[in-house]
Design a protein around this motif. Sequence first.
Motif, PDB file in Angstrom:
ATOM      1  N   HIS A  15       0.843  -1.198   0.000  1.00  0.00           N
ATOM      2  CA  HIS A  15       0.000   0.000   0.000  1.00  0.00           C
ATOM      3  C   HIS A  15       0.877   1.246   0.000  1.00  0.00           C
ATOM      4  O   HIS A  15       2.059   1.185   0.334  1.00  0.00           O
ATOM      5  N   ASN A  16       0.267   2.369  -0.339  1.00  0.00           N
ATOM      6  CA  ASN A  16       0.942   3.651  -0.228  1.00  0.00           C
ATOM      7  C   ASN A  16      -0.107   4.712   0.035  1.00  0.00           C
ATOM      8  O   ASN A  16      -1.269   4.395   0.290  1.00  0.00           O
ATOM      9  N   ILE A  17       0.293   5.985   0.007  1.00  0.00           N
ATOM     10  CA  ILE A  17      -0.682   7.036   0.278  1.00  0.00           C
ATOM     11  C   ILE A  17      -0.417   8.244  -0.609  1.00  0.00           C
ATOM     12  O   ILE A  17       0.736   8.637  -0.824  1.00  0.00           O
ATOM     13  N   ASP A  18      -1.491   8.765  -1.156  1.00  0.00           N
ATOM     14  CA  ASP A  18      -1.474  10.009  -1.923  1.00  0.00           C
ATOM     15  C   ASP A  18      -2.381  10.965  -1.158  1.00  0.00           C
ATOM     16  O   ASP A  18      -3.586  10.710  -1.035  1.00  0.00           O
ATOM     17  N   LEU A  19      -1.819  12.034  -0.604  1.00  0.00           N
ATOM     18  CA  LEU A  19      -2.623  13.045   0.083  1.00  0.00           C
ATOM     19  C   LEU A  19      -2.757  14.251  -0.837  1.00  0.00           C
ATOM     20  O   LEU A  19      -1.746  14.780  -1.320  1.00  0.00           O
ATOM     21  N   HIS A  20      -3.982  14.684  -1.041  1.00  0.00           N
ATOM     22  CA  HIS A  20      -4.188  15.806  -1.948  1.00  0.00           C
ATOM     23  C   HIS A  20      -3.685  17.116  -1.365  1.00  0.00           C
ATOM     24  O   HIS A  20      -3.617  18.120  -2.065  1.00  0.00           O
ATOM     25  N   ALA A  21      -3.307  17.112  -0.102  1.00  0.00           N
ATOM     26  CA  ALA A  21      -2.736  18.310   0.509  1.00  0.00           C
ATOM     27  C   ALA A  21      -1.234  18.431   0.215  1.00  0.00           C
ATOM     28  O   ALA A  21      -0.610  19.420   0.589  1.00  0.00           O
ATOM     29  N   VAL A  22      -0.681  17.436  -0.429  1.00  0.00           N
ATOM     30  CA  VAL A  22       0.763  17.418  -0.701  1.00  0.00           C
ATOM     31  C   VAL A  22       1.034  18.014  -2.069  1.00  0.00           C
ATOM     32  O   VAL A  22       0.361  17.681  -3.046  1.00  0.00           O
ATOM     33  N   MET A  23       2.008  18.886  -2.140  1.00  0.00           N
ATOM     34  CA  MET A  23       2.493  19.340  -3.429  1.00  0.00           C
ATOM     35  C   MET A  23       3.836  18.658  -3.645  1.00  0.00           C
ATOM     36  O   MET A  23       4.866  19.101  -3.130  1.00  0.00           O
ATOM     37  N   GLY A  24       3.800  17.573  -4.371  1.00  0.00           N
ATOM     38  CA  GLY A  24       4.994  16.761  -4.607  1.00  0.00           C
ATOM     39  C   GLY A  24       4.574  15.513  -5.354  1.00  0.00           C
ATOM     40  O   GLY A  24       3.383  15.197  -5.412  1.00  0.00           O
ATOM     41  N   GLY A  75       3.196  12.408  -6.894  1.00  0.00           N
ATOM     42  CA  GLY A  75       2.248  11.400  -6.445  1.00  0.00           C
ATOM     43  C   GLY A  75       1.532  11.769  -5.169  1.00  0.00           C
ATOM     44  O   GLY A  75       0.872  10.920  -4.577  1.00  0.00           O
ATOM     45  N   GLY A  76       1.661  12.993  -4.700  1.00  0.00           N
ATOM     46  CA  GLY A  76       1.055  13.373  -3.432  1.00  0.00           C
ATOM     47  C   GLY A  76       1.600  12.554  -2.267  1.00  0.00           C
ATOM     48  O   GLY A  76       0.968  12.402  -1.240  1.00  0.00           O
ATOM     49  N   GLY A  77       2.805  12.010  -2.466  1.00  0.00           N
ATOM     50  CA  GLY A  77       3.411  11.159  -1.444  1.00  0.00           C
ATOM     51  C   GLY A  77       3.477   9.704  -1.866  1.00  0.00           C
ATOM     52  O   GLY A  77       4.225   8.915  -1.312  1.00  0.00           O
ATOM     53  N   PHE A 136      10.346  -3.113 -12.832  1.00  0.00           N
ATOM     54  CA  PHE A 136      10.545  -1.664 -12.794  1.00  0.00           C
ATOM     55  C   PHE A 136       9.280  -0.818 -12.756  1.00  0.00           C
ATOM     56  O   PHE A 136       8.943  -0.141 -13.718  1.00  0.00           O
ATOM     57  N   PRO A 137       8.561  -0.851 -11.664  1.00  0.00           N
ATOM     58  CA  PRO A 137       7.479   0.121 -11.554  1.00  0.00           C
ATOM     59  C   PRO A 137       8.083   1.513 -11.423  1.00  0.00           C
ATOM     60  O   PRO A 137       9.163   1.665 -10.856  1.00  0.00           O
ATOM     61  N   SER A 138       7.397   2.522 -11.938  1.00  0.00           N
ATOM     62  CA  SER A 138       7.860   3.863 -11.618  1.00  0.00           C
ATOM     63  C   SER A 138       7.462   4.128 -10.173  1.00  0.00           C
ATOM     64  O   SER A 138       6.614   3.436  -9.619  1.00  0.00           O
ATOM     65  N   ALA A 139       8.095   5.111  -9.558  1.00  0.00           N
ATOM     66  CA  ALA A 139       7.891   5.327  -8.130  1.00  0.00           C
ATOM     67  C   ALA A 139       6.408   5.546  -7.841  1.00  0.00           C
ATOM     68  O   ALA A 139       5.875   5.078  -6.857  1.00  0.00           O
ATOM     69  N   ASP A 140       5.731   6.247  -8.710  1.00  0.00           N
ATOM     70  CA  ASP A 140       4.285   6.355  -8.617  1.00  0.00           C
ATOM     71  C   ASP A 140       3.726   5.663  -9.843  1.00  0.00           C
ATOM     72  O   ASP A 140       3.758   6.197 -10.943  1.00  0.00           O
ATOM     73  N   SER A 141       3.253   4.444  -9.649  1.00  0.00           N
ATOM     74  CA  SER A 141       2.955   3.594 -10.802  1.00  0.00           C
ATOM     75  C   SER A 141       1.720   4.051 -11.568  1.00  0.00           C
ATOM     76  O   SER A 141       1.352   3.449 -12.557  1.00  0.00           O
ATOM     77  N   ARG A 142       1.031   5.118 -11.100  1.00  0.00           N
ATOM     78  CA  ARG A 142      -0.087   5.612 -11.895  1.00  0.00           C
ATOM     79  C   ARG A 142       0.393   6.351 -13.131  1.00  0.00           C
ATOM     80  O   ARG A 142      -0.356   6.589 -14.068  1.00  0.00           O
TER      81      ARG A 142
END
Lengths: 365, 258, 196
Positions: free
Chosen positions: A120-129, A131-133, B197-203
Amino acid sequence: MKHHSVAAAALTLLFATATAAAGPGSLSAYSASGKSGQALPVIKETLVAPPDVPAAIHRDYPARVVVQLETKEVVKKIASGLNYDFWTFNGTVPGPLIRVREGDTVELHLRNDPSSHMTHNIDLHAVMGPGGGAAATMTPPGQESVFAFKAMRAGIYVYHCATPPVPMHIANGMYGMILVEPPQGLPPVAHEYYVMQGDFYTTTGYKYTGYTTGAHPTPLLAFDLQKMLKEQPTYVLFNGQEGSLIGDHALHAKVGDTVRLFVGDGGPNLTSSFHIIGQIFDDVQVEGGTLVNHNVQTTLIPPGGAVTVELKTLVPGTFLLVDHAITRAFMKGALGQLVVSGEPQPELYHKVSSGPAPADKAGAF
Amino acid sequence: MGRIAFAMLLALLGSPAYAVARYVKLPAGTFISALAAPNGGPQRVHVAAFWMRVEPATNGEFLAFVRAHPRWQRGRVLPLFAGPHYLAAWRGPLTLGREVRADGPVTQVSWFAARAFCAGEGARLPTWDEWEYAAAADATRRDARRDPARNAAILAAIQASTGSYPGAIGRHRADVYGVRDLNRLLWEWTDDYAAMFPSADSRNPGTGPSLALCGGSALAFFDRTQYALIMRVAALAALRPSEAAPRVGFRCVRNDGE
Amino acid sequence: MKRRIDLVFGFFLVASLWANISAAAAALPDDSIYRIPALRLVDQDGKAFEFASLSGRPRLVGMFYGSCRMACPVEIESVKRIQAAVRAAGGRPIAAILVSFDPAHDTVPMLRMAAAEHHLRGSEFELARPQQGDYRALGAVLGIAWRPLPGGGFEHNTVIALLDAQGRIVATTDGRGKVPTEFVRAVLAREGMPLP
């Protein structure tokens, strides 16, 4: 802490991005003091389960806020007598509301429970960076990722898991919200509550039973990929469970209170037409931004979006929270209750009479 | 050459301490991978004939392996090859414990350990292509991936096992080749998993051939409806080869004619 | 054919190499990558040696394949630029080795040609091919992986690692773009050199 660095090194190696001058064991995932070099006071965020929210912030200075989230895959109730295999942040749908102040640096620790199947991971829409994290938090079971970001824009934002297959992680409940308070804070109100709508896709229809196994004696509904691809949910729910805001779990206020609701939509697919039957929203922060609209009956909340609404509860009674695409409220579960207690206010609302229509008028219709 | 080496191996190891694992032959074939080609289009993959273990390696078999090769025992293995989660569910370095069934698939093994085990039975880990080729089958078809019911059943089985230790091997019907438990029970290491090799954000959609990947591109899925497979790739790709996860085990393959 | 070679390497791995870690390797720390199963290499000059024999001084280590026309020449040039930057900053010359993951094609004569093309001197920049042993394990500890592409060549990533004398990874870079300043600083710091 060492493991974070190792995980960070692994990610940088695996993903072939440039790394700073350090190796496993010494590579740090982030700078402890931030770029300014000034150490911020460190505050550990106390998280609470929805529909409750952390206490308002009364700081006039920025802090480094440490937030601990844990991704967990849990089998629990989706509707009366029916279970679903939810994927969650901290075991709840939605995950806990994170509350910080504009200008804070948030140090987010994302741990993935060792019993998880999934990364799992996390994308927070409050992040400017990136993938949002998400780009910094891909976390296998039993591990922890840490990243830090500065909360630069006040507002109410959705967070969610962004691991492939992303729609499934979201459809299984992996979303929550982060509130970034403006520097001056929010005006005090009597009650603050936290509600998120989500659409769920199960192989059996609404309130039809799933199957049981030795490990799961309560019928377990299975995820239905085809229904999700068609965007035809079997359940549309507030806070991940039919009845999560009903009866013993209803939201409460008193006559004359101002109530603030943080309402978001995790999706994955449906836009909410959020409405409270018998109430008018005095203030709506449109799309969670700085534009405030007044006297709103129904507000749109898109998937991955959120609003703050405030209303004054002037009349006692039970008021229904609904998605006013109303089939979802009465046929798919998107129903909650706001119970307002206090003295009747007949000058504002009262029933005059009911009974058989006067005989002389009966034929007129 | 292989036979000679195998004989050498047996001579060195003495008689194996565990039962000889069953392998079945998979014929050569061509299929379209669920992973996209570097240009984002379909990737036609040819797989030579090979022999695959009927079932994943079990706890019982892995116990025999670490008895025979103490350097792979928990507590003795180098951290370079196995991290702190290695065989963590076992009660002791040479004791399975009550919840860890001897006939259950071994999990919490690192990629290094899985490779060593396979080498120990004259085999190797499959390539991703070999694994995916084999796993496309069901009981009656070599490629059943277009059947929504089959895909739904796999997804449901994976979800239904949340929170529980992987069940025993061999409970499900063998596929058309005679192989069992490829899709439902656990994620399995492949020899070249790290090269997906996924990209760091795979989307991020693949951006075509990348200099960093020397002619390759970040991982992208050609068939985006193969959710069980996408979950598998996501689970594997986030792991370093020394790491071990509760759902990650392995099975071995042999080249045809070895 | 390549599979067969891999498999034979695999047999060697179990048959003898996991069992007989050399006395020198045994003295290395647990996280030294010189503790991978014995890996015998041959360089562009035809000199054969054990990978673990490279311990004793800091070193740049990476992997490549010779018929690669994209990232690999960039990688070679990147290593040369790092070496030049270290020299320019007054550091001692840092030796480098790139190991092929395509031994079926990267024969010694091919390595010699590639070395000549890039003006590499064997004493400070070796190109090598695995002769015996498990070179995928070397890739794994360095974070380098590869898959053959259907049309030939490999999909792979690039990592250049700075190892200390004991074989621990001190820093890594993907070798793209400009001279990786932080990486060069790490090299110099390893030698106790003043930082530029």
